[in-house]
Each structure stands twice: as structure tokens, then as C-alpha cells.
Design an enzyme around this catalytic site. Structure first.
Site, PDB file in Angstrom:
ATOM      1  N   ARG A  35       0.814  -1.227   0.000  1.00 59.24           N
ATOM      2  CA  ARG A  35       0.000   0.000   0.000  1.00 59.24           C
ATOM      3  C   ARG A  35       0.844   1.273   0.000  1.00 59.24           C
ATOM      4  O   ARG A  35       0.326   2.373  -0.083  1.00 59.24           O
ATOM      5  CB  ARG A  35      -0.940   0.005   1.208  1.00 59.24           C
ATOM      6  N   GLY A  36       2.154   1.116   0.115  1.00 57.86           N
ATOM      7  CA  GLY A  36       3.024   2.285   0.189  1.00 57.86           C
ATOM      8  C   GLY A  36       3.431   2.808  -1.177  1.00 57.86           C
ATOM      9  O   GLY A  36       3.002   2.310  -2.222  1.00 57.86           O
ATOM     10  N   SER A 130      18.361   1.809   0.508  1.00 59.94           N
ATOM     11  CA  SER A 130      18.192   3.248   0.334  1.00 59.94           C
ATOM     12  C   SER A 130      19.556   3.871   0.073  1.00 59.94           C
ATOM     13  O   SER A 130      20.577   3.363   0.559  1.00 59.94           O
ATOM     14  CB  SER A 130      17.595   3.845   1.605  1.00 59.94           C
ATOM     15  N   SER A 131      19.561   5.000  -0.632  1.00 57.37           N
ATOM     16  CA  SER A 131      20.848   5.657  -0.902  1.00 57.37           C
ATOM     17  C   SER A 131      21.476   6.222   0.370  1.00 57.37           C
ATOM     18  O   SER A 131      22.652   6.580   0.362  1.00 57.37           O
ATOM     19  CB  SER A 131      20.666   6.766  -1.942  1.00 57.37           C
ATOM     20  N   CYS A 132      20.712   6.280   1.478  1.00 58.44           N
ATOM     21  CA  CYS A 132      21.292   6.816   2.718  1.00 58.44           C
ATOM     22  C   CYS A 132      22.195   5.805   3.422  1.00 58.44           C
ATOM     23  O   CYS A 132      22.760   6.104   4.455  1.00 58.44           O
ATOM     24  CB  CYS A 132      20.212   7.324   3.658  1.00 58.44           C
ATOM     25  N   TYR A 159      18.271   4.146  10.646  1.00 57.65           N
ATOM     26  CA  TYR A 159      17.617   3.589   9.453  1.00 57.65           C
ATOM     27  C   TYR A 159      18.659   2.962   8.524  1.00 57.65           C
ATOM     28  O   TYR A 159      18.489   1.848   8.025  1.00 57.65           O
ATOM     29  CB  TYR A 159      16.868   4.723   8.742  1.00 57.65           C
ATOM     30  N   LYS A 163      19.134  -0.931   7.173  1.00 55.80           N
ATOM     31  CA  LYS A 163      19.099  -1.266   5.740  1.00 55.80           C
ATOM     32  C   LYS A 163      20.389  -1.950   5.301  1.00 55.80           C
ATOM     33  O   LYS A 163      20.373  -2.836   4.441  1.00 55.80           O
ATOM     34  CB  LYS A 163      18.832   0.000   4.920  1.00 55.80           C
ATOM     35  N   ASN A 188      16.159   8.837  -3.551  1.00 52.63           N
ATOM     36  CA  ASN A 188      14.925   9.396  -2.981  1.00 52.63           C
ATOM     37  C   ASN A 188      13.786   9.265  -3.995  1.00 52.63           C
ATOM     38  O   ASN A 188      13.923   9.713  -5.128  1.00 52.63           O
ATOM     39  CB  ASN A 188      15.111  10.883  -2.640  1.00 52.63           C
ATOM     40  N   HIS A 202       8.957  13.009   3.411  1.00 56.49           N
ATOM     41  CA  HIS A 202      10.153  13.415   2.676  1.00 56.49           C
ATOM     42  C   HIS A 202       9.902  14.773   2.019  1.00 56.49           C
ATOM     43  O   HIS A 202       8.784  15.277   2.015  1.00 56.49           O
ATOM     44  CB  HIS A 202      10.500  12.356   1.639  1.00 56.49           C
ATOM     45  N   TRP A 225      12.436  23.817   4.527  1.00 55.72           N
ATOM     46  CA  TRP A 225      13.400  23.417   5.560  1.00 55.72           C
ATOM     47  C   TRP A 225      14.830  23.517   5.043  1.00 55.72           C
ATOM     48  O   TRP A 225      15.114  23.185   3.890  1.00 55.72           O
ATOM     49  CB  TRP A 225      13.175  21.972   5.987  1.00 55.72           C
ATOM     50  N   ARG A 232      19.686  16.751  -4.095  1.00 54.81           N
ATOM     51  CA  ARG A 232      19.070  15.427  -4.021  1.00 54.81           C
ATOM     52  C   ARG A 232      18.692  14.943  -5.424  1.00 54.81           C
ATOM     53  O   ARG A 232      18.364  15.739  -6.310  1.00 54.81           O
ATOM     54  CB  ARG A 232      17.801  15.451  -3.153  1.00 54.81           C
ATOM     55  N   ASP A 292      19.809  20.112   7.258  1.00 53.55           N
ATOM     56  CA  ASP A 292      20.067  19.943   5.818  1.00 53.55           C
ATOM     57  C   ASP A 292      20.300  18.485   5.475  1.00 53.55           C
ATOM     58  O   ASP A 292      20.018  18.042   4.354  1.00 53.55           O
ATOM     59  CB  ASP A 292      21.349  20.711   5.422  1.00 53.55           C
TER      60      ASP A 292
HETATM   61  O1  GFB Z   1      13.429  14.234   1.742  1.00 55.85           O
HETATM   62  P1  GFB Z   1      14.294  14.425   2.910  1.00 55.85           P
HETATM   63  O2  GFB Z   1      13.633  14.348   4.239  1.00 55.85           O
HETATM   64  O3  GFB Z   1      15.423  13.364   2.699  1.00 55.85           O
HETATM   65  O4  GFB Z   1      14.996  15.892   2.853  1.00 55.85           O
HETATM   66  P2  GFB Z   1      16.950  13.134   3.031  1.00 55.85           P
HETATM   67  C1  GFB Z   1      15.781  16.272   1.756  1.00 55.85           C
HETATM   68  C2  GFB Z   1      16.239  17.709   1.922  1.00 55.85           C
HETATM   69  O5  GFB Z   1      15.119  18.565   1.728  1.00 55.85           O
HETATM   70  C3  GFB Z   1      16.834  18.083   3.271  1.00 55.85           C
HETATM   71  C4  GFB Z   1      15.065  19.554   2.757  1.00 55.85           C
HETATM   72  O6  GFB Z   1      17.958  18.917   3.079  1.00 55.85           O
HETATM   73  C5  GFB Z   1      15.705  18.865   3.950  1.00 55.85           C
HETATM   74  O7  GFB Z   1      16.172  19.811   4.895  1.00 55.85           O
HETATM   75  N1  GFB Z   1      13.651  19.971   2.931  1.00 55.85           N
HETATM   76  C6  GFB Z   1      13.151  21.185   2.582  1.00 55.85           C
HETATM   77  C7  GFB Z   1      12.643  19.246   3.424  1.00 55.85           C
HETATM   78  N2  GFB Z   1      11.835  21.259   2.880  1.00 55.85           N
HETATM   79  C8  GFB Z   1      11.488  20.050   3.388  1.00 55.85           C
HETATM   80  C9  GFB Z   1      10.254  19.500   3.859  1.00 55.85           C
HETATM   81  O8  GFB Z   1       9.191  20.136   3.873  1.00 55.85           O
HETATM   82  N3  GFB Z   1      10.292  18.200   4.292  1.00 55.85           N
HETATM   83  C10 GFB Z   1      11.452  17.458   4.279  1.00 55.85           C
HETATM   84  N4  GFB Z   1      11.412  16.187   4.713  1.00 55.85           N
HETATM   85  N5  GFB Z   1      12.628  17.964   3.873  1.00 55.85           N
HETATM   86  C11 GFB Z   1      15.992  11.020   4.187  1.00 55.85           C
HETATM   87  C12 GFB Z   1      16.512  10.078   5.238  1.00 55.85           C
HETATM   88  O9  GFB Z   1      16.908  12.031   4.136  1.00 55.85           O
HETATM   89  O10 GFB Z   1      15.999  10.427   2.902  1.00 55.85           O
HETATM   90  C13 GFB Z   1      16.002   8.715   5.114  1.00 55.85           C
HETATM   91  O11 GFB Z   1      16.287  10.633   6.507  1.00 55.85           O
HETATM   92  C14 GFB Z   1      15.838   8.206   3.704  1.00 55.85           C
HETATM   93  O12 GFB Z   1      16.851   7.855   5.796  1.00 55.85           O
HETATM   94  C15 GFB Z   1      15.380   9.253   2.732  1.00 55.85           C
HETATM   95  O13 GFB Z   1      17.026   7.640   3.244  1.00 55.85           O
HETATM   96  C16 GFB Z   1      15.525   8.831   1.299  1.00 55.85           C
HETATM   97  O14 GFB Z   1      17.510  12.673   1.751  1.00 55.85           O
HETATM   98  O15 GFB Z   1      17.651  14.293   3.655  1.00 55.85           O
END
Ligand code: GFB
Length: 346
Positions: A35-36, A130-132, A159, A163, A188, A202, A225, A232, A292
Site C-alpha cells: 500500500r506504500g 536506500s541511498s542513505c 535507518y 538497511k 529518494n 520526505h 526546511w 538530491r 540539511d
Molecule cells: O526528503 P528528505 O527528508 O530526505 O529531505 P533526506 C531532503 C532535503 O530537503 C533536506 C530539505 O535537506 C531537507 O532539509 N527539505 C526542505 C525538506 N523542505 C522540506 C520539507 O518540507 N520536508 C522534508 N522532509 N525535507 C531522508 C533520510 O533524508 O531520505 C532517510 O532521513 C531516507 O533515511 C530518505 O534515506 C531517502 O535525503 O535528507
């Protein structure tokens, strides 16, 4: 842009003829986390190719954290192929604040599903990482060989460790027991059935919701944020699903594969594109008190591309398709987030 035309184009390019011999049409295929974001995309692709023998379970029907239940399920269902899309996932903030839950639940899901699949003779299993999982300061684009070559990004260490354990479980079962358990590391992802929770999600769904609400409410500014400088790479979930089917069908090595576009954008640029997609004309403000995360993580995708797979949906088209889906399903008003465990995956 005319979305009907985009949808027809999508159907044309993605519904093209593909011959399957590993995945047979009578095979019993379990998509864990159907469902995801990713699981639902894989189910869409499987159905489009005529696979009907899909075995799907919601969390209330099968709790993947429950080892005995998972073993009973595999013993009774005689599964042939597994896509492990189930995971506890979340964006940077949610991930960083709940690291105990993220490491525990993802370790349990991976261990329970992979071990039961081995015990009950699953023919082939595809595990999603995941790429992280890569070190915070990896060479760019990141080759698969960069794994475990340096410290992880602290905001998602729990996380990532879970993984890494999952992909190593697959690799060790492959090498010790000859099980065809293979892993892919997607970048992502975004698309239909994403989690649009304002804090848990995300960047794409979180930002889309905030920009949509600002546009509809006539706000003069909207907050993004972080500093906007991290870069990305984004992959539309249906593009990933096509890659997952290609790997399941054609790839049989123990070494895991990266899956992405090989191209990235600064978050600042994503924000400007997002403003155009949702029709927000005000000011974009960057909140540097929010994390960030890693500065850059674009994947080297040469290995997966050598199998004949290519991503087809550009970021702008993918954003428009996602926005259309979110509007049609009322995704911005529901309190998503309850779907974050065992149903989504990035
Ligand atoms: O998508 P996101 O949470 O993934 O954030 P990560 C990516 C970037 O977008 C970061 C910025 O630099 C955030 O600060 N950002 C800007 C925001 N506005 C927003 C917002 O409204 N929401 C969010 N979430 N970010 C995750 C990992 O990291 O990526 C997980 O924590 C996972 O482990 C996933 O691997 C793919 O790439 O930073």
C-alpha cells in the site's frame, strides 16, 4: 500541461512489450508493503504486465514484526517471488527524532522476511535499501563500492544501519545457502501513495503540501526546511518499479545495485519548480534551523542501466503527476503518517 496526454504517454512508454521468463504468470508473488509508495507502484506494474497471482497483506492481516506470523505465512502461502518494499520510513526530521524505532522495526522486518523466505524456498527475493546507506561524504556519483567506507549521515544512522543489515542478510544467504536474494539501493523516491504528512514526510510531499496550502490560502510566503543548498536525486516510483521488475527478471548476482536517475538538483531549485507546479507566486523562505542532512547523494547508476533500464519520467512531469494524484485523493487534508510503518518505502 495536459495530464491526460502525459498519462497516455506513460502508458505507451511503460506498457511496452516485455518478455518474462523468470517471473512466470502462474508464480505466487508477495509484495510486502503493497500500500506504500513503492509497493503500490510495483503492484501497478505487475498488474499492467498481466501478473494476477499476487499475494498482498495489510499490516493488520500480517504483522511483519512478528516472526512466528511471518513464518506461518510463508509456510502456508508457498510464495515464489518476494519484493521487500515494507519498511518504516520517514523524512529527515522524523527519521532523526525516532532512530530507535527506525532501526528496530527495519531490522525486524528484514530479518523476519528474509529468513522465512529462505526457510520456505522462495525462488527469488528483491530487497529494497536506500541511498542513505552510503557514507555522508561519499564520492559523487556514489558507486556501489562506497558502502561501509566511512561514517554515516547522523540524521538517519539508525535507518541506514538497519538497511545495511538487510542487504548484508541477502548477500550472506546468497553466498552461504545459494539463495537468489538480491538488493537494490533506490535514491529518494516520490509519486502516488506517498506520505504527505507535514512533519513525517520526505521533501517532495512535505513541500508540495506546504506550497499547496500557501497557494490556496493566498499566503505571501512559504517556508522550506534547511538552507536550500543540499542536492538530491529524485526518482518517480513507477520508474523505480520498472527497474525492480527488470532486476527481478534479469539480474542474478549477489552484488547489490543502485537505482536512480544519476542526476540531482539543489533543494532551492526543487522549491522553485514546486512553486510553478502548484501555482504559488509568493516568497520562498529557507529555515536554516531545520537540518540539511547530507550535502549530496547522487548515485552512480551505470550498473543498473547496463541491464537495459532507463528512467523515463522527468522531475517536472513526475511532480505534476504526483500533484494531480494528491488533489484527486485529498492527500493534503488527511492526517497521513499512520501509513509510515510497513507500507511505504524510500
Ligand atoms: O526528503 P528528505 O527528508 O530526505 O529531505 P533526506 C531532503 C532535503 O530537503 C533536506 C530539505 O535537506 C531537507 O532539509 N527539505 C526542505 C525538506 N523542505 C522540506 C520539507 O518540507 N520536508 C522534508 N522532509 N525535507 C531522508 C533520510 O533524508 O531520505 C532517510 O532521513 C531516507 O533515511 C530518505 O534515506 C531517502 O535525503 O535528507
Amino acid at each position: 500541461m495536459n495530464l491526460n496526454r502525459v498519462a497516455i504517454h506513460l502508458k505507451d512508454v511503460m506498457g511496452s512489450l516485455k518478455v518474462f521468463s523468470t517471473l512466470t504468470h502462474d508464480a505466487r508473488i508477495f509484495v510486502a508493503g503493497h500500500r506504500g509508495l513503492v509497493g503500490s507502484a510495483i503492484v501497478r506494474r505487475l498488474k499492467a504486465y498481466g501478473f494476477t497471482n499476487l499475494v498482498l497483506r495489510t499490516r493488520s492481516e500480517l504483522d511483519l514484526l512478528d516472526q512466528a506470523a511471518v513464518r506461518d505465512f510463508f509456510r502456508e502461502q508457498r510464495i515464489d517471488f518476494v519484493f521487500v518494499c515494507a519498511a518504516k520510513v520517514g523524512g529527515i526530521l522524523h527519521n532523526s527524532l525516532h532512530q530507535a524505532d527506525f532501526i528496530y522495526e527495519n531490522l525486524m522486518i528484514s530479518a523476519n522476511v528474509i529468513q522465512a523466505a529462505a526457510l520456505y524456498d522462495v525462488k527469488k527475493l528483491l530487497y529494497l535499501g536506500s541511498s542513505c546507506i552510503y557514507p555522508k561524504f561519499s564520492p559523487q556519483p556514489i558507486p556501489e563500492e562506497a558502502l561501509l567506507s566511512g561514517p554515516l549521515e547522523p540524521t538517519n544512522e539508525g535507518y541506514a544501519i538497519a538497511k545495511i543489515a538487510g542487504l548484508k542478510l541477502c548477500e550472506k544467504f546468497y553466498k552461504q545457502y545459494g539463495k537468489c536474494f538480491i538488493s537494490v539501493m533506490p535514491t529518494n523516491m516520490y509519486g502516488p501513495n506517498d506520505n504527505f504528512h507535514p512533519d513525517h514526510s520526505h521533501v517532495i510531499p512535505g513541500m508540495m503540501r506546504r506550497f499547496h496550502q500557501a497557494a490556496r490560502g493566498g499566503a505571501s510566503s512559504v517556508t522550506v526546511w534547511g538552507t536550500g543548498s543540499p542536492r538530491r536525486e529524485f526518482l518517480y516510483a513507477d520508474d523505480f518499479a520498472e527497474a525492480a521488475l527488470t532486476v527481478m527478471e534479469n539480474y542474478n548476482e549477489a552484488e547489490f545495485l543502485n537505482v536512480g536517475t544519476g542526476e540531482d538538483v539543489p533543494i532551492r531549485e526543487l522549491a522553485f519548480t514546486m512553486a510553478q507546479v502548484v501555482g504559488f507566486k509568493g516568497e520562498i523562505v529557507f529555515d536554516s534551523s531545520k537540518p540539511d542532512g547530507t550535502p549530496r547523494k547522487v548515485l552512480d547508476v551505470s550498473k543498473v542501466k547496463s541491464l537495459g533500464w532507463e528512467p523515463r519520467i522527468s522531475l517536472e512531469v513526475g511532480l505534476r503527476l504526483s500533484y494531480e494524484w494528491a488533489l484527486q485523493t485529498d492527500a493534503f487534508t488527511c492526517s497521513a503518517g499512520a501509513r509510515d510503518t510497513q507500507s511505504s518505502h524510500v
